[in-house]
Write an enzyme that holds these catalytic residues in place. Structure first.
Site, PDB file in Angstrom:
ATOM      1  N   VAL A 197       3.662   7.616   1.378  1.00  0.00           N
ATOM      2  CA  VAL A 197       3.733   7.595   2.845  1.00  0.00           C
ATOM      3  C   VAL A 197       4.028   8.997   3.386  1.00  0.00           C
ATOM      4  O   VAL A 197       3.380   9.468   4.330  1.00  0.00           O
ATOM      5  CB  VAL A 197       4.792   6.577   3.333  1.00  0.00           C
ATOM      6  CG1 VAL A 197       4.839   6.548   4.855  1.00  0.00           C
ATOM      7  CG2 VAL A 197       4.502   5.190   2.773  1.00  0.00           C
ATOM      8  N   GLY A 245      -0.228  -1.321  -9.799  1.00  0.00           N
ATOM      9  CA  GLY A 245       0.786  -0.535  -9.092  1.00  0.00           C
ATOM     10  C   GLY A 245       1.229  -1.157  -7.782  1.00  0.00           C
ATOM     11  O   GLY A 245       1.785  -0.486  -6.918  1.00  0.00           O
ATOM     12  N   ASP A 248      12.072  -8.110   0.132  1.00  0.00           N
ATOM     13  CA  ASP A 248      11.380  -7.130   0.998  1.00  0.00           C
ATOM     14  C   ASP A 248      10.893  -7.811   2.287  1.00  0.00           C
ATOM     15  O   ASP A 248      11.132  -7.320   3.398  1.00  0.00           O
ATOM     16  CB  ASP A 248      10.205  -6.545   0.188  1.00  0.00           C
ATOM     17  CG  ASP A 248       9.194  -5.806   1.037  1.00  0.00           C
ATOM     18  OD1 ASP A 248       9.428  -4.622   1.314  1.00  0.00           O
ATOM     19  OD2 ASP A 248       8.168  -6.409   1.408  1.00  0.00           O
ATOM     20  N   LYS A 280      12.218  -7.523   6.392  1.00  0.00           N
ATOM     21  CA  LYS A 280      11.324  -7.321   7.542  1.00  0.00           C
ATOM     22  C   LYS A 280      11.546  -8.409   8.589  1.00  0.00           C
ATOM     23  O   LYS A 280      11.616  -8.145   9.791  1.00  0.00           O
ATOM     24  CB  LYS A 280       9.868  -7.319   7.058  1.00  0.00           C
ATOM     25  CG  LYS A 280       9.555  -6.136   6.136  1.00  0.00           C
ATOM     26  CD  LYS A 280       8.224  -6.309   5.413  1.00  0.00           C
ATOM     27  CE  LYS A 280       7.941  -5.144   4.472  1.00  0.00           C
ATOM     28  NZ  LYS A 280       6.825  -5.375   3.551  1.00  0.00           N
ATOM     29  N   GLY A 298       0.426   1.017   1.863  1.00  0.00           N
ATOM     30  CA  GLY A 298      -0.592   2.027   1.573  1.00  0.00           C
ATOM     31  C   GLY A 298      -0.419   3.257   2.440  1.00  0.00           C
ATOM     32  O   GLY A 298       0.218   3.213   3.490  1.00  0.00           O
TER      33      GLY A 298
HETATM   34  N1  HSE Z   1       5.900  -4.032  -1.425  1.00  0.00           N
HETATM   35  C1  HSE Z   1       5.511  -4.311  -0.083  1.00  0.00           C
HETATM   36  C2  HSE Z   1       4.339  -5.264  -0.094  1.00  0.00           C
HETATM   37  C3  HSE Z   1       5.132  -3.098   0.707  1.00  0.00           C
HETATM   38  O1  HSE Z   1       3.839  -5.646  -1.152  1.00  0.00           O
HETATM   39  O2  HSE Z   1       3.911  -5.662   0.969  1.00  0.00           O
HETATM   40  C4  HSE Z   1       6.331  -2.334   1.182  1.00  0.00           C
HETATM   41  O3  HSE Z   1       7.174  -3.104   1.967  1.00  0.00           O
END
Ligand code: HSE
Length: 428
Positions: free
Chosen positions: A15, A189, A203, A207, A304
């Site tokens: 990023v 990856g 994660d 959010k 990405g």
């Molecule tokens: N690992 C996260 C995803 C991206 O697979 O959406 C970063 O938050």
């Protein structure tokens, strides 16, 4: 000409390198859109000297991100290191203390320290922005804080972890097991260094907690998110859900109820023909519902280089234009403590279990459900394999506690061949 906006960028992974590229390659466009040049003064990362696909020699280098954050020739500290605590938090605090605005992509840091950092930004008269922390390139933070600011938000939903959506949709399309696709995702990856952040729902839960704070004016309460990952989903569940017209998604839902704030990040069934049901691969989708606007659906890349750098740039551009919005869309002091809803809003559930091939087996399960006040909507039994039959049940709406009571009573029937799987069916 107006003074340039000077950036200090900490973290030069995918990023960070993407942000440097945009600042270098689109200088003219950025200036014409903001009325001032956007420049990079200094950068920082764990390792110097590696090829990041973009020249860095014209920028000062700081080994210590806190030193970068404190520099007098930086106006905006761009935090792209990650991690809830440690250098990311120390450098963010240092930047705010020394009068810098901060742009971050760090969902973990904000999920844990969001209110304190937002308060620190306000006390310093600075802004702290985080568009890139949620759903990559989808401008969902902006949509909630700005575009929908005239609405009472009635529900926020989202598939916000691309890795999980890749795994679930690939299992279905290729007929592979969870373990096989997990390894494939690792080889590609896609997985975070700690894969549980992805497949454990953490994660995506981070959010969701950030969006809930904006939507409902509450403190960020990641601890109150009901979390369940995708590790227990089998190819059988995916096939059988498909057979009944559903797809399985790791779905986040936040809504304010009479019982408090409900925040769930759990595998759910959604109608296969709905926008969420149609979401394939590593793509993200956010569904926002407001009392005036109705339903908004936003779909796009959740990770990405380009998409996430695009989101970072939107915050930088706001700052360059002089647009100054509180971190969570209202002053931090006004964010209310969360009262977590004690149980999720009632919903239909999908149940899968194996039953012994004995007279009355199914009746016993139906009785247990009935005793918990749960009514059966649809049911299928497949042919017996080794004297056990897979049975699928779709219930009418029921509460999770009632369902849990029924699930707890089922083993005593003596007819179960395995532990039942129960997945909520989210009404879209
Ligand atoms: N690992 C996260 C995803 C991206 O697979 O959406 C970063 O938050």
């Amino acid at each position: 000409m107006s003074d340039p906006l000077r950036l200090g960028i900490a973290g030069l992974g995918t990023v960070g390198a993407g942000v440097v590229k945009i600042v270098r390659q689109k200088a003219q466009l950025l200036q014409s859109r903001t009325g001032r040049p956007i420049e990079i003064t200094a950068v920082s990362a764990r390792t110097r000297g590696m090829d990041r696909g973009v020249p860095l020699d014209r920028y000062d280098w700081e080994d210590d991100p806190v030193a970068l954050a404190r520099r007098g020739d930086v106006d905006v500290f761009v935090e792209l290191m990650g991690g809830a605590d440690g250098p990311a938090k120390a450098a963010t605090e240092a930047a705010l203390e020394t009068g810098k605005d901060v742009v971050t992509a760090n969902k973990a840091m904000l999920a844990v320290h969001g209110k304190a950092l937002a308060g620190a930004a306000e006390a310093a008269g600075r802004v702290l922005r985080f568009e890139a922390a949620v759903a990559g390139g989808i401008p969902v933070v902006k949509a909630l804080t700005e575009g929908l600011a005239g609405n009472e938000i009635t529900r926020v939903m989202g598939v916000m972890n691309g890795t999980c959506n890749y795994i679930l949709t690939r299992m279905e399309s290729a007929g592979l097991t969870y373990e096989e696709v997990f390894e494939e995702a690792r080889a590609l990856g896609f997985l975070e260094a700690d894969p549980n952040l992805d497949v454990g729902g953490i994660d995506a839960g981070h959010k969701l907690s950030l969006l809930a704070s904006i939507a409902y004016g509450t403190e960020v309460a990641f601890d109150a998110v009901e979390l369940e990952g995708i590790g227990a989903i089998t190819i059988e569940d995916i096939r059988q859900a498909a057979d009944m017209g559903y797809r399985i998604k790791l779905l986040g839902v936040a809504q304010m109820t009479g019982r408090g704030l409900e925040q769930r990040m759990t595998p759910c069934l959604v109608p296969a023909d709905s926008a969420l049901g149609q979401l394939e691969g590593g793509t993200n989708m956010c569904v926002l519902e407001g009392d005036q606007v109705g339903q908004i659906v936003m779909r796009g890349a959740g990770a990405g280089e380009g998409p996430t750098a695009s989101a970072v740039m939107s915050d930088i551009i706001d700052i360059a234009r002089g647009t100054r919005i509180s971190t969570f869309g209202r002053p931090a002091a006004e964010l209310k403590p969360v009262t977590p809803a004690t149980s999720a809003t009632p919903a239909p559930y999908y149940l899968r279990m194996k039953l012994a091939d004995k007279p009355g087996a199914l009746a016993k399960i139906a009785t247990v459900l009935g005793e918990s006040g749960i009514s059966i909507d649809r049911m299928r039994q497949y042919s017996h394999v080794a004297s056990e039959a897979p049975v699928l049940i779709v219930t009418h709406k029921t509460s999770r506690p009632a369902l849990d009571a029924a699930l707890a009573a089922m083993p005593a029937t003596g007819v179960l061949g395995d532990t039942p799987v129960a997945l909520r069916i989210e009404q879209i």
